[in-house]
Scaffold this active site. Sequence first.
Site, PDB file in Angstrom:
ATOM      1  N   ARG A  62      48.635  35.647  33.872  1.00  0.00           N
ATOM      2  CA  ARG A  62      48.652  35.918  35.305  1.00  0.00           C
ATOM      3  C   ARG A  62      49.725  35.105  36.002  1.00  0.00           C
ATOM      4  O   ARG A  62      49.764  35.071  37.245  1.00  0.00           O
ATOM      5  CB  ARG A  62      47.301  35.540  35.909  1.00  0.00           C
ATOM      6  CG  ARG A  62      46.272  36.628  35.846  1.00  0.00           C
ATOM      7  CD  ARG A  62      44.991  36.097  36.467  1.00  0.00           C
ATOM      8  NE  ARG A  62      44.395  37.081  37.341  1.00  0.00           N
ATOM      9  CZ  ARG A  62      43.536  38.003  36.931  1.00  0.00           C
ATOM     10  NH1 ARG A  62      43.211  38.089  35.676  1.00  0.00           N
ATOM     11  NH2 ARG A  62      43.025  38.844  37.794  1.00  0.00           N
ATOM     12  N   ARG A  82      33.341  49.524  43.720  1.00  0.00           N
ATOM     13  CA  ARG A  82      32.964  49.533  42.309  1.00  0.00           C
ATOM     14  C   ARG A  82      31.791  48.599  42.023  1.00  0.00           C
ATOM     15  O   ARG A  82      31.478  47.696  42.789  1.00  0.00           O
ATOM     16  CB  ARG A  82      34.148  49.151  41.425  1.00  0.00           C
ATOM     17  CG  ARG A  82      34.484  47.670  41.461  1.00  0.00           C
ATOM     18  CD  ARG A  82      35.673  47.363  40.561  1.00  0.00           C
ATOM     19  NE  ARG A  82      36.076  45.981  40.691  1.00  0.00           N
ATOM     20  CZ  ARG A  82      37.129  45.457  40.078  1.00  0.00           C
ATOM     21  NH1 ARG A  82      37.894  46.212  39.327  1.00  0.00           N
ATOM     22  NH2 ARG A  82      37.421  44.186  40.239  1.00  0.00           N
ATOM     23  N   ARG A 117      30.450  42.770  41.980  1.00  0.00           N
ATOM     24  CA  ARG A 117      30.966  41.456  41.573  1.00  0.00           C
ATOM     25  C   ARG A 117      31.105  40.544  42.784  1.00  0.00           C
ATOM     26  O   ARG A 117      31.501  40.986  43.859  1.00  0.00           O
ATOM     27  CB  ARG A 117      32.351  41.653  40.941  1.00  0.00           C
ATOM     28  CG  ARG A 117      32.380  41.392  39.461  1.00  0.00           C
ATOM     29  CD  ARG A 117      33.684  41.804  38.859  1.00  0.00           C
ATOM     30  NE  ARG A 117      34.833  41.058  39.366  1.00  0.00           N
ATOM     31  CZ  ARG A 117      36.078  41.253  38.950  1.00  0.00           C
ATOM     32  NH1 ARG A 117      36.328  42.174  38.030  1.00  0.00           N
ATOM     33  NH2 ARG A 117      37.074  40.567  39.445  1.00  0.00           N
ATOM     34  N   ARG A 130      42.963  37.650  46.402  1.00  0.00           N
ATOM     35  CA  ARG A 130      43.377  37.974  45.030  1.00  0.00           C
ATOM     36  C   ARG A 130      44.710  38.726  45.038  1.00  0.00           C
ATOM     37  O   ARG A 130      45.557  38.520  44.172  1.00  0.00           O
ATOM     38  CB  ARG A 130      42.295  38.793  44.327  1.00  0.00           C
ATOM     39  CG  ARG A 130      41.164  37.899  43.778  1.00  0.00           C
ATOM     40  CD  ARG A 130      39.859  38.637  43.630  1.00  0.00           C
ATOM     41  NE  ARG A 130      39.887  39.719  42.676  1.00  0.00           N
ATOM     42  CZ  ARG A 130      39.013  40.727  42.652  1.00  0.00           C
ATOM     43  NH1 ARG A 130      38.024  40.778  43.535  1.00  0.00           N
ATOM     44  NH2 ARG A 130      39.108  41.665  41.751  1.00  0.00           N
ATOM     45  N   LYS A 168      42.724  47.845  34.954  1.00  0.00           N
ATOM     46  CA  LYS A 168      43.049  47.251  33.649  1.00  0.00           C
ATOM     47  C   LYS A 168      41.849  47.348  32.699  1.00  0.00           C
ATOM     48  O   LYS A 168      42.005  47.651  31.519  1.00  0.00           O
ATOM     49  CB  LYS A 168      43.467  45.783  33.822  1.00  0.00           C
ATOM     50  CG  LYS A 168      44.715  45.624  34.684  1.00  0.00           C
ATOM     51  CD  LYS A 168      45.169  44.168  34.768  1.00  0.00           C
ATOM     52  CE  LYS A 168      44.209  43.262  35.508  1.00  0.00           C
ATOM     53  NZ  LYS A 168      44.157  43.449  36.968  1.00  0.00           N
TER      54      LYS A 168
HETATM   55  P1  ADP Z   1      40.810  41.501  38.668  1.00  0.00           P
HETATM   56  O1  ADP Z   1      42.021  41.740  37.855  1.00  0.00           O
HETATM   57  O2  ADP Z   1      40.135  42.741  39.132  1.00  0.00           O
HETATM   58  O3  ADP Z   1      41.044  40.532  39.795  1.00  0.00           O
HETATM   59  P2  ADP Z   1      39.602  39.885  36.518  1.00  0.00           P
HETATM   60  O4  ADP Z   1      38.252  40.105  35.974  1.00  0.00           O
HETATM   61  O5  ADP Z   1      40.761  40.071  35.600  1.00  0.00           O
HETATM   62  O6  ADP Z   1      39.687  40.804  37.788  1.00  0.00           O
HETATM   63  O7  ADP Z   1      39.687  38.381  37.094  1.00  0.00           O
HETATM   64  C1  ADP Z   1      38.751  37.889  38.023  1.00  0.00           C
HETATM   65  C2  ADP Z   1      39.044  36.434  38.366  1.00  0.00           C
HETATM   66  O8  ADP Z   1      38.944  35.614  37.172  1.00  0.00           O
HETATM   67  C3  ADP Z   1      40.443  36.133  38.910  1.00  0.00           C
HETATM   68  O9  ADP Z   1      40.527  36.371  40.296  1.00  0.00           O
HETATM   69  C4  ADP Z   1      40.599  34.652  38.542  1.00  0.00           C
HETATM   70  O10 ADP Z   1      39.903  33.820  39.445  1.00  0.00           O
HETATM   71  C5  ADP Z   1      39.890  34.554  37.200  1.00  0.00           C
HETATM   72  N1  ADP Z   1      40.836  34.753  36.081  1.00  0.00           N
HETATM   73  C6  ADP Z   1      40.857  35.804  35.213  1.00  0.00           C
HETATM   74  N2  ADP Z   1      41.873  35.675  34.327  1.00  0.00           N
HETATM   75  C7  ADP Z   1      42.514  34.517  34.653  1.00  0.00           C
HETATM   76  C8  ADP Z   1      43.668  33.844  34.151  1.00  0.00           C
HETATM   77  N3  ADP Z   1      44.391  34.350  33.141  1.00  0.00           N
HETATM   78  N4  ADP Z   1      44.026  32.675  34.728  1.00  0.00           N
HETATM   79  C9  ADP Z   1      43.351  32.159  35.751  1.00  0.00           C
HETATM   80  N5  ADP Z   1      42.269  32.747  36.288  1.00  0.00           N
HETATM   81  C10 ADP Z   1      41.849  33.920  35.762  1.00  0.00           C
END
Ligand code: ADP
Length: 211
Positions: A87, A121, A150, A161, A13
């Site tokens: 999400r 990554r 990360r 996740r 994404k």
């Molecule tokens: P990825 O899609 O690779 O898991 P992101 O950077 O989008 O990585 O998200 C990393 C973490 O940040 C998620 O696992 C969650 O804990 C938190 N997070 C991100 N966006 C949201 C959201 N919209 N609602 C709740 N938690 C979020």
Amino acid sequence: MNLILLGKPGAGKGFIADILKNEYGFYHISTGALLRKNIAEGTQLGQVANGYMAQGELVPNDLVFDMLKDEIGKMKSKNCVFDGYPRSVLQAKSLAGIVNIDSVLFVDVPDDILIERVLSRKTCLACGNLSEIGQKDTVCKKCGGELVTRADDNLEVVTNRLNVYNESTAPLKEFYADKIVVLDNSGSVEQTKQKLNQIISDLLKKYGENI
Ligand code: ADP
Ligand code: ZN
């Protein structure tokens, strides 16, 4: 035109959002990147969010939604790409109360490729860039910042996740059924770019007189 990027962790994404930002002038809102910024700066939100993110759980929506509203307030472009929000169906309903969503890009990658990509990554500490970075790179190609793995990119947390995705986020495919466009991101960067260009030019013809 407002787009949402939907996809499993590691589907790419951020990579797609980068192209939309750099080549099409979209305003990019990544809740994950905003939360990581809060953690790095040691804000109160960051301290609370860190506990959830380290486990691969969702941060409570009231916190994320407040942060998102602030960010939307800063938006300059008329075209916006939401990356990492919504999400859950609850979050999609929150978002629907404040912006109109034109289309939802589902970034599709098979699970075995996803996990491999996430585990190998690296992310730039300074700018959050994670696209086109190989495991051997030590500095960011964009800004020269330090590259790190990360904290939530390890097998245990990625597995959770993916579970959280399947439980909370996957139902969004149905919620947005009439707006979904699938983008296969299992091939090369060039293949994805070509497919994306086609999709975006079609969408812009339909919705995007703003660009
Ligand atoms: P990825 O899609 O690779 O898991 P992101 O950077 O989008 O990585 O998200 C990393 C973490 O940040 C998620 O696992 C969650 O804990 C938190 N997070 C991100 N966006 C949201 C959201 N919209 N609602 C709740 N938690 C979020
Ligand atoms: Zn960087």
